[in-house]
Design a protein around this motif. Structure first.
Motif, PDB file in Angstrom:
ATOM      1  N   THR A 128       0.863  -1.179   0.000  1.00 53.42           N
ATOM      2  CA  THR A 128       0.000   0.000   0.000  1.00 53.42           C
ATOM      3  C   THR A 128       0.898   1.226   0.000  1.00 53.42           C
ATOM      4  O   THR A 128       1.763   1.368   0.872  1.00 53.42           O
ATOM      5  CB  THR A 128      -0.921   0.006   1.233  1.00 53.42           C
ATOM      6  OG1 THR A 128      -1.664  -1.217   1.255  1.00 53.42           O
ATOM      7  CG2 THR A 128      -1.877   1.185   1.192  1.00 53.42           C
ATOM      8  N   LYS A 181       1.126   5.563  -0.450  1.00 53.14           N
ATOM      9  CA  LYS A 181       0.505   6.884  -0.527  1.00 53.14           C
ATOM     10  C   LYS A 181       1.372   7.688  -1.489  1.00 53.14           C
ATOM     11  O   LYS A 181       2.593   7.765  -1.315  1.00 53.14           O
ATOM     12  CB  LYS A 181       0.487   7.549   0.853  1.00 53.14           C
ATOM     13  CG  LYS A 181      -0.118   8.929   0.834  1.00 53.14           C
ATOM     14  CD  LYS A 181      -0.122   9.548   2.210  1.00 53.14           C
ATOM     15  CE  LYS A 181      -0.734  10.937   2.126  1.00 53.14           C
ATOM     16  NZ  LYS A 181      -0.681  11.607   3.437  1.00 53.14           N
ATOM     17  N   GLU A 213      -0.240  12.618  -7.529  1.00 55.03           N
ATOM     18  CA  GLU A 213      -0.885  12.312  -8.806  1.00 55.03           C
ATOM     19  C   GLU A 213       0.097  11.607  -9.744  1.00 55.03           C
ATOM     20  O   GLU A 213       1.267  11.962  -9.819  1.00 55.03           O
ATOM     21  CB  GLU A 213      -1.364  13.608  -9.450  1.00 55.03           C
ATOM     22  CG  GLU A 213      -2.106  13.423 -10.740  1.00 55.03           C
ATOM     23  CD  GLU A 213      -2.644  14.734 -11.293  1.00 55.03           C
ATOM     24  OE1 GLU A 213      -3.323  14.674 -12.324  1.00 55.03           O
ATOM     25  OE2 GLU A 213      -2.386  15.789 -10.718  1.00 55.03           O
ATOM     26  N   LEU A 223      -4.068   8.491 -12.302  1.00 59.16           N
ATOM     27  CA  LEU A 223      -4.386   8.323 -10.883  1.00 59.16           C
ATOM     28  C   LEU A 223      -4.242   9.660 -10.166  1.00 59.16           C
ATOM     29  O   LEU A 223      -3.212  10.319 -10.286  1.00 59.16           O
ATOM     30  CB  LEU A 223      -3.424   7.322 -10.235  1.00 59.16           C
ATOM     31  CG  LEU A 223      -3.556   5.863 -10.623  1.00 59.16           C
ATOM     32  CD1 LEU A 223      -2.418   5.052 -10.014  1.00 59.16           C
ATOM     33  CD2 LEU A 223      -4.899   5.321 -10.162  1.00 59.16           C
ATOM     34  N   PRO A 224      -5.240  10.062  -9.392  1.00 57.43           N
ATOM     35  CA  PRO A 224      -5.086  11.261  -8.570  1.00 57.43           C
ATOM     36  C   PRO A 224      -4.194  10.935  -7.366  1.00 57.43           C
ATOM     37  O   PRO A 224      -3.860   9.759  -7.131  1.00 57.43           O
ATOM     38  CB  PRO A 224      -6.525  11.551  -8.116  1.00 57.43           C
ATOM     39  CG  PRO A 224      -7.183  10.218  -8.109  1.00 57.43           C
ATOM     40  CD  PRO A 224      -6.547   9.446  -9.247  1.00 57.43           C
ATOM     41  N   ALA A 225      -3.822  11.938  -6.600  1.00 54.68           N
ATOM     42  CA  ALA A 225      -3.089  11.702  -5.363  1.00 54.68           C
ATOM     43  C   ALA A 225      -3.970  10.834  -4.470  1.00 54.68           C
ATOM     44  O   ALA A 225      -5.165  11.105  -4.312  1.00 54.68           O
ATOM     45  CB  ALA A 225      -2.769  13.023  -4.685  1.00 54.68           C
ATOM     46  N   MET A 226      -3.396   9.760  -3.928  1.00 55.75           N
ATOM     47  CA  MET A 226      -4.205   8.818  -3.141  1.00 55.75           C
ATOM     48  C   MET A 226      -3.330   7.815  -2.427  1.00 55.75           C
ATOM     49  O   MET A 226      -2.118   7.789  -2.593  1.00 55.75           O
ATOM     50  CB  MET A 226      -5.161   8.069  -4.066  1.00 55.75           C
ATOM     51  CG  MET A 226      -4.444   7.220  -5.090  1.00 55.75           C
ATOM     52  SD  MET A 226      -5.406   6.224  -6.283  1.00 55.75           S
ATOM     53  CE  MET A 226      -7.055   6.556  -5.980  1.00 55.75           C
ATOM     54  N   THR A 227      -3.964   6.960  -1.651  1.00 54.95           N
ATOM     55  CA  THR A 227      -3.327   5.779  -1.082  1.00 54.95           C
ATOM     56  C   THR A 227      -3.941   4.589  -1.797  1.00 54.95           C
ATOM     57  O   THR A 227      -5.166   4.458  -1.851  1.00 54.95           O
ATOM     58  CB  THR A 227      -3.573   5.709   0.436  1.00 54.95           C
ATOM     59  OG1 THR A 227      -3.026   6.882   1.040  1.00 54.95           O
ATOM     60  CG2 THR A 227      -2.923   4.473   1.035  1.00 54.95           C
ATOM     61  N   LEU A 228      -3.089   3.736  -2.369  1.00 53.19           N
ATOM     62  CA  LEU A 228      -3.577   2.656  -3.224  1.00 53.19           C
ATOM     63  C   LEU A 228      -2.800   1.371  -2.951  1.00 53.19           C
ATOM     64  O   LEU A 228      -1.596   1.403  -2.695  1.00 53.19           O
ATOM     65  CB  LEU A 228      -3.407   3.052  -4.693  1.00 53.19           C
ATOM     66  CG  LEU A 228      -3.946   2.110  -5.754  1.00 53.19           C
ATOM     67  CD1 LEU A 228      -5.462   1.997  -5.675  1.00 53.19           C
ATOM     68  CD2 LEU A 228      -3.550   2.596  -7.147  1.00 53.19           C
TER      69      LEU A 228
END
Length: 98
Positions: free
Chosen positions: A46, A48, A51, A57-62
């Motif tokens: 995972t 963080k 972008e 993908l936008p800025a996020m945790t994925l």
């Protein structure tokens, strides 16, 4: 008339082959982020991150799939640089370094 239809069919075949072959090509993106979780048993990490335009993908945790051998020295909180691709509707980290 038949000759025109054949030419049109050939042109349409070329257009469709071009469209579908470009869709199947994996796009590779370089990014940086922070490790949030490491799951070697599931082959997942995972991250963080900001972008990532190439992967839309936008800025996020994925959660990304990853080869578990790449997780050896990583722990939550580590700042990393990574290369990711989209493969079969999943995001996959193909290289990563602190």
């Amino acid at each position: 008339m038949l000759r025109t239809l054949r030419k049109l069919s050939a042109l349409l075949a070329i257009v469709f082959m071009t469209l579908f072959s470009s869709v199947s090509v994996a796009q590779e993106a370089r990014a940086s982020g922070e490790v949030r979780r490491v799951d070697p048993g599931a082959g997942k990490i995972t991250l963080k991150h900001g972008e990532i335009d190439v992967l839309r993908l936008p800025a996020m945790t994925l959660v990304y799939r990853i080869d578990p051998t790449l997780l050896a020295d990583l722990k939550p909180g580590d700042k990393v640089r990574f290369v990711a691709i989209r493969e079969n509707d999943e995001y996959v980290v193909i290289s990563i370094q602190k």
